[in-house]
Write a protein that holds these residues in place. Sequence first.
Motif, mmCIF file in Angstrom:
data_model
loop_
_atom_site.group_PDB
_atom_site.id
_atom_site.type_symbol
_atom_site.label_atom_id
_atom_site.label_comp_id
_atom_site.label_asym_id
_atom_site.label_seq_id
_atom_site.Cartn_x
_atom_site.Cartn_y
_atom_site.Cartn_z
ATOM 1 N N TRP A 132 99.555 33.026 140.767
ATOM 2 C CA TRP A 132 100.917 32.640 140.376
ATOM 3 C C TRP A 132 101.333 33.377 139.133
ATOM 4 O O TRP A 132 100.498 33.528 138.239
ATOM 5 N N PRO A 133 102.578 33.803 138.989
ATOM 6 C CA PRO A 133 103.580 33.741 140.050
ATOM 7 C C PRO A 133 103.229 34.699 141.184
ATOM 8 O O PRO A 133 102.735 35.794 140.945
ATOM 9 N N GLY A 134 103.515 34.260 142.426
ATOM 10 C CA GLY A 134 103.197 35.099 143.574
ATOM 11 C C GLY A 134 103.378 34.362 144.884
ATOM 12 O O GLY A 134 103.737 33.187 144.896
ATOM 13 N N PRO A 135 103.125 35.074 146.007
ATOM 14 C CA PRO A 135 103.468 34.538 147.337
ATOM 15 C C PRO A 135 102.435 33.560 147.906
ATOM 16 O O PRO A 135 102.023 33.689 149.048
ATOM 17 N N LEU A 136 102.025 32.590 147.086
ATOM 18 C CA LEU A 136 101.091 31.557 147.545
ATOM 19 C C LEU A 136 101.707 30.179 147.349
ATOM 20 O O LEU A 136 102.098 29.825 146.233
ATOM 21 N N VAL B 209 107.893 39.169 153.928
ATOM 22 C CA VAL B 209 107.462 38.015 154.734
ATOM 23 C C VAL B 209 107.288 36.839 153.782
ATOM 24 O O VAL B 209 107.083 37.024 152.582
ATOM 25 N N GLU B 210 107.348 35.611 154.315
ATOM 26 C CA GLU B 210 107.283 34.424 153.476
ATOM 27 C C GLU B 210 105.897 34.229 152.877
ATOM 28 O O GLU B 210 104.941 34.915 153.228
ATOM 29 N N SER B 211 105.809 33.234 151.996
ATOM 30 C CA SER B 211 104.555 32.980 151.289
ATOM 31 C C SER B 211 103.457 32.479 152.225
ATOM 32 O O SER B 211 103.724 31.948 153.297
ATOM 33 N N THR B 212 102.226 32.661 151.791
ATOM 34 C CA THR B 212 101.065 32.083 152.466
ATOM 35 C C THR B 212 101.025 30.601 152.107
ATOM 36 O O THR B 212 101.166 30.246 150.937
ATOM 37 N N VAL B 213 100.858 29.718 153.118
ATOM 38 C CA VAL B 213 100.809 28.279 152.836
ATOM 39 C C VAL B 213 99.383 27.764 153.024
ATOM 40 O O VAL B 213 98.792 27.903 154.096
ATOM 41 N N LEU B 214 98.841 27.177 151.954
ATOM 42 C CA LEU B 214 97.464 26.692 151.949
ATOM 43 C C LEU B 214 97.459 25.198 151.656
ATOM 44 O O LEU B 214 98.003 24.754 150.640
ATOM 45 N N ASP B 215 96.844 24.424 152.539
ATOM 46 C CA ASP B 215 96.771 22.974 152.344
ATOM 47 C C ASP B 215 95.525 22.629 151.540
ATOM 48 O O ASP B 215 94.404 22.897 151.970
#
Length: 339
Positions: free
Chosen positions: A93-97, A178-184
């Motif tokens: 962060w900041p970044g696409p996560l 492309v959109e951010s990587t989504v991590l649960d």
Amino acid sequence: MTVVINMRDGADERGIKIAARFILGGKLVAFPTETVYGLGADALNANAVRRIFEAKGRPADNPLIVHIADFRDLKKLARDIPKEAKLLAERFWPGPLTMVLPKREEVPMVTTGGLDTVAVRMPAHPIALALIRASTPIAAPSANISGRPSPTLAEHVVDDFYGKIEVIIDGGETRIGVESTVLDLSSERPTLLRPGGLPLEEIEGVIGGVEIHPAVRGKLVDVARSPGMKYRHYSPNAQVVVVEGRRENVRKKIAELIEEYRSKGLRVGVMATERYEADEFFHLGETDEDVAKNLFRALRELDKRGVDVIIAEGVEEKGLGFAVMNRLRKAAGYRIVWA
Ligand code: AMP
Ligand code: MG
């Protein structure tokens, strides 16, 4: 009435102030991030967030990502911040996560699509960060009508929302595309819910092995954790066909398909890293970064040029290629040709 604010030369203080006032007044502001353009509203104002769903035609159970500009804001949104989240934020962060964490009471259910978790990220874009700092955490899905390709240029946002939202900030073309990587991180094991701008390999380099949610691979399961995954996405009007396989085979197959569709009287568009003779052609560039950056733009542009079919060249499913193939297969409604 929509105000378009030009910030192609960078974040401008006066413009940011105006846009922030709209956010704080419960209005909608589209703004650039490093991934794609977002359609933003005050994340803690349920009525404002509801307008995002209306404007996009987005199903109410498809949760939004909340954008912050300071790590300390995470504590206002998430109940529990595991050490993986701290490690990943420090590194990316900041970044696409985007990280999914147990939500605090203060976050309205509208924002999280009825879930008890909240998705949060800190965008790496000076305009997005300035806007959040001047206002509040901002809930923002991609700034496209639900189901259409995500916007990577302000013109795409204008096409979908002019006259329907209060402000569009034009920050030029988005860097990643492309959109951010989504991590649960709210369940026992870290689970990838969506491949995106941050390659999975980089995440695993910091926290080790990550599970991949079956819906990522296109399995039609009832996804309680990420309802967003059950909806059709990224579709232009033309039918998309993805050709995957070894490079030489793909080249031959695409040439064959062009002939086949044309013989049926269809107008054929091709998007690829190599040149093809078709009715319309969009060059995606050379590298995986180029392909990610140009992907949504190519879908929208070929559509505008009025083709009936779009043939898309597949890429290898590693690094950014994981996100690219995920978007392409969805855009194609899983019409995949193996070469
Ligand atoms: P968009 O902003 O349009 O790219 O969509 C945001 C996506 O983030 C959704 O479609 C979900 O896949 C994911 N997401 C957001 N919030 C959550 C959450 N609380 N739990 C799981 N996934 C989420
Ligand atoms: Mg979206």
